[in-house]
Design an enzyme around this catalytic site. Structure first.
Site, PDB file in Angstrom:
ATOM      1  N   CYS A 161       0.838  -1.208   0.000  1.00 49.18           N
ATOM      2  CA  CYS A 161       0.000   0.000   0.000  1.00 49.18           C
ATOM      3  C   CYS A 161       0.872   1.258   0.000  1.00 49.18           C
ATOM      4  O   CYS A 161       1.581   1.523   0.963  1.00 49.18           O
ATOM      5  CB  CYS A 161      -0.908  -0.043   1.229  1.00 49.18           C
ATOM      6  SG  CYS A 161      -1.764   1.488   1.623  1.00 49.18           S
TER       7      CYS A 161
ATOM      8  N   CYS B 132       0.203   3.704   2.815  1.00 52.38           N
ATOM      9  CA  CYS B 132       0.696   3.120   4.074  1.00 52.38           C
ATOM     10  C   CYS B 132       2.194   3.348   4.214  1.00 52.38           C
ATOM     11  O   CYS B 132       2.680   3.725   5.286  1.00 52.38           O
ATOM     12  CB  CYS B 132       0.421   1.613   4.119  1.00 52.38           C
ATOM     13  SG  CYS B 132      -1.319   1.163   4.093  1.00 52.38           S
TER      14      CYS B 132
END
Length: 151
Positions: free
Chosen positions: A69, A72
């Protein structure tokens, strides 16, 4: 004499009892002798997540993330900086959602990164999406204040 706070060691997972009147900054684990707080988030699996959430008398802030991600990964250094400001009032954990599907399912995590703020074994606030360090700290402190006002 006041009741001691329970703090889970980030290194070995043992539950330590820390007197309320003792400053937690320099505290060391009674089992492994490592510092209780390092100013860094702790990477946890499902078992360690459950142990920290159930046994810490301080609030726990969890970054639910995944290595694939992009947002993230962008937020990771911000969460690291937030740990330096929030510890020892709050324990910060990083939980890889790919390795913790039961936790992700239990908390209905539908997007990552997601921050879960836990106290007393229950979720008190949630925030989805990447944030900078200042926003993480401000959101955490505001959420803790709101939850105290409603108890």
């Amino acid at each position: 004499m006041s009741t001691p706070r329970q703090i889970v060691c980030g290194s070995c997972g043992r539950i330590n009892r820390l007197p309320v009147e003792r400053a937690p900054e320099g505290a060391r684990c009674g089992a492994c002798h490592q510092p209780m707080f390092t100013g860094h988030p702790i990477e946890v699996n499902e078992e360690a997540f459950s142990r920290h959430v159930a046994n810490n008398d301080i609030p726990v802030l969890v970054d639910v993330w995944a290595p694939w991600c992009g947002p993230c990964r962008a937020m990771a250094p911000m969460f690291e900086r937030a740990a330096q400001q929030l510890e020892p009032k709050v324990r910060l954990l990083k939980l890889n959602s790919d390795n913790a599907p039961a936790i992700s399912s239990r908390f209905n995590i539908s997007g990552i990164p997601t921050l879960l703020l836990m106290r007393g074994g229950r979720e008190i606030a949630r925030q989805a999406g990447a944030m900078d360090a200042r926003s993480i700290v401000a959101w955490t402190e505001a959420s803790l204040t709101r939850s105290r006002d409603h108890t």
